[in-house]
Design an enzyme around this catalytic site. Structure first.
Site, PDB file in Angstrom:
ATOM      1  N   GLU A  78       0.896  -1.171   0.000  1.00  0.00           N
ATOM      2  CA  GLU A  78       0.000   0.000   0.000  1.00  0.00           C
ATOM      3  C   GLU A  78       0.922   1.205   0.000  1.00  0.00           C
ATOM      4  O   GLU A  78       1.504   1.564   1.016  1.00  0.00           O
ATOM      5  CB  GLU A  78      -0.927  -0.036   1.216  1.00  0.00           C
ATOM      6  CG  GLU A  78      -2.160   0.846   1.065  1.00  0.00           C
ATOM      7  CD  GLU A  78      -1.917   2.262   1.558  1.00  0.00           C
ATOM      8  OE1 GLU A  78      -1.602   3.123   0.695  1.00  0.00           O
ATOM      9  OE2 GLU A  78      -2.044   2.501   2.750  1.00  0.00           O
ATOM     10  N   CYS A  82      -1.636   9.040   2.937  1.00  0.00           N
ATOM     11  CA  CYS A  82      -1.463   8.585   1.557  1.00  0.00           C
ATOM     12  C   CYS A  82      -2.672   8.911   0.698  1.00  0.00           C
ATOM     13  O   CYS A  82      -2.551   9.227  -0.483  1.00  0.00           O
ATOM     14  CB  CYS A  82      -1.174   7.089   1.532  1.00  0.00           C
ATOM     15  SG  CYS A  82      -2.460   6.058   2.260  1.00  0.00           S
TER      16      CYS A  82
END
Length: 479
Positions: free
Chosen positions: A250, A284
């Site tokens: 990720e 993110c």
């Protein structure tokens, strides 16, 4: 006002190996980003200690794999309760090492515990399918073995708890390494697991990047799950390839939010601002690029600038502070490099950033940057700090092309009252998750992950759990 910091231990932090506290001979300092000076010592794992942790996890795997899913679920729920009970101590350490305001740290702790409970309630059934002749066969999903997890510094606890949940609920055992910038609260998690999980099921080690490399190279670790930068994710994948480890990555994002002209700028500005500047922009999936249709461009920029000026930047232990520092010196330098480029751009208008900020520490005031060059770093790269570029557009097809013209593909959003049009545009975004009229957030029941260089695999939901398991086909026919 004078900031009163709670008492946080300067030493005594232990790693967890085979169900016991382990105090390493080597250590390194952990820096408080609000002061820029060390406040505690963290143990630094040796290669021998990693080998011990992996061996313990390997020994514990068969019994944990064979335990009834209800047993694993109950253990995770007891662990979540233990984390909730330690919220005050954990949040104080988290604010000291990460910098976020104390109320945000407390929220991270409570959300992490609740997401663990919810993820471990998801059913994991065997699938019954049919072959080309119509004969049934079962697809079972079985745990892989020892999982190595590496977590970042921006959301240390919620991401550590997520990886613990995925790995242990599916029957794997775990060796967990937090970021060397924010290791201490995660080390406390390991200690809380002693007595809840059988020895060897949950091991937590701290150390520099070298420890992560040892993990990705380790022959007994079957899977690596990593959350962090694209650059480091590529190194993890290359290293894991030597032993064909399964990987879940990720990675970063450069999320675009597209705002159409039918919105009320005053009404949506707070939500857009929160989506961009949450955790000082160090998320993110935060909004990293904001594209606004021309008729509402000026009023939305003005409202975002007003919100930026109202932010109180400072030490997370000050109850009046709403935005903490950038977490580390390296990221602080990157943000200032990008900001310096913006300030040299004659067409960019920098809004906000007028408040006083502490002279000591890694503080950056939030800026809204109107009309920077499309090729500038603040637009093309993931700055990971409190800088938001806002760009005007007239043509929707053209802005979709610009939103997609990036190596990233984590998430994005569309903002409009026309839900049918928004859904069409969201479906055209080349991302793992496209939101309509909201941005940022994860749910244990909803898969999350990126396309392109934003990652491989998914976490959360049954799909995410199965990324921690191997499919196993059982086909039975009568004689």
């Amino acid at each position: 006002m004078t900031v009163v910091r709670p008492s946080v231990s300067h030493s005594g932090y232990a790693q967890t190996i085979d169900g016991a506290a382990v105090f390493s001979e080597a250590s390194y300092p952990v820096i408080n980003p609000a002061t820029g000076v060390p406040f505690a010592d963290c143990p630094s794992a040796s290669k021998e200690e990693l080998d011990r942790a992996v061996a313990a996890a390997s020994r514990a795997f068969p019994a944990w794999r064979d335990a009834d899913v209800q047993v694993r679920r109950a253990a995770l729920h007891r662990f979540a309760d233990a984390v909730d009970a330690e919220q005050d101590g954990l949040s104080a350490v988290l604010t000291m090492e990460q910098g976020k305001p104390l109320n945000r740290a407390r929220d991270e702790i409570s959300r992490a515990a609740e997401q663990m409970r919810r993820l471990s309630l998801i059913d994991m059934p065997t699938e019954t399918l049919q072959d080309s002749a119509g004969r049934p066969f079962d697809v079972q999903y079985r745990p892989m073995g020892v999982v190595g997890a590496i977590t970042p510094w921006n959301m240390p606890i919620i991401l550590a708890m997520s990886k613990i949940s995925h790995a242990l609920y599916t029957g794997n055992t775990l060796v967990l390494k937090p970021s060397p910038y924010t290791p201490l609260a995660t080390l406390r998690l390991g200690q809380l697991g002693i007595g809840i999980f059988p020895p060897g099921v949950l091991n937590v080690l701290a150390g520099p990047d070298e420890l992560g490399r040892w993990m990705t190279e380790h022959a007994t670790i079957s899977k690596i799950t990593f959350t962090g930068s694209v650059r480091t994710g590529k190194k993890v994948m290359a290293s894991a390839a030597e032993t064909l480890k399964r990987v879940t990555l990720e990675l970063g994002g450069n999320d675009a939010a597209i705002v159409l002209k039918d919105v009320d700028p005053v009404a949506i500005a707070p939500r857009l601002f929160a989506g961009a500047f949450v955790n000082s922009g160090q998320v993110c999936m935060a909004i990293k690029r904001l594209y606004v249709e021309a008729p509402v461009f000026e009023p939305l920029c003005a409202e975002l600038a007003r919100l930026a000026k109202e932010v109180t930047v400072g030490d997370g232990f000050d109850p009046e502070v709403t935005m903490g520092p950038v977490q580390n010196a390296m990221q602080y330098r990157i943000v200032h490099e990008v900001l310096d480029e913006v300030l040299r751009d004659p067409q960019a208008q920098v809004l906000g950033g007028t408040q006083q900020i502490p002279a000591q520490g890694y503080f950056v005031a939030p800026r809204v940057i109107a009309q920077p060059a499309q090729t500038s770093r603040v637009v093309t790269e993931e700055t990971f700090g409190p800088l938001l570029p806002v760009l005007k557009f007239d043509d929707v097809d053209e802005v979709i092309e610009k939103a997609n013209s990036t190596r990233y593909g984590l998430s994005g959003s569309v903002w409009t009252g026309d839900l049918a049009r928004a859904t069409d545009l969201a479906q055209r975004m080349d991302v793992g998750t496209a939101w309509v009229n909201h941005h940022v957030g994860s749910d244990p029941c909803v898969p999350f992950g990126g396309t392109k260089e934003s990652g491989i695999g998914r976490e959360n939901s049954l799909l995410g759990l199965r990324h921690y398991m191997e499919p196993h086909v059982v086909s039975v026919r009568p004689l």
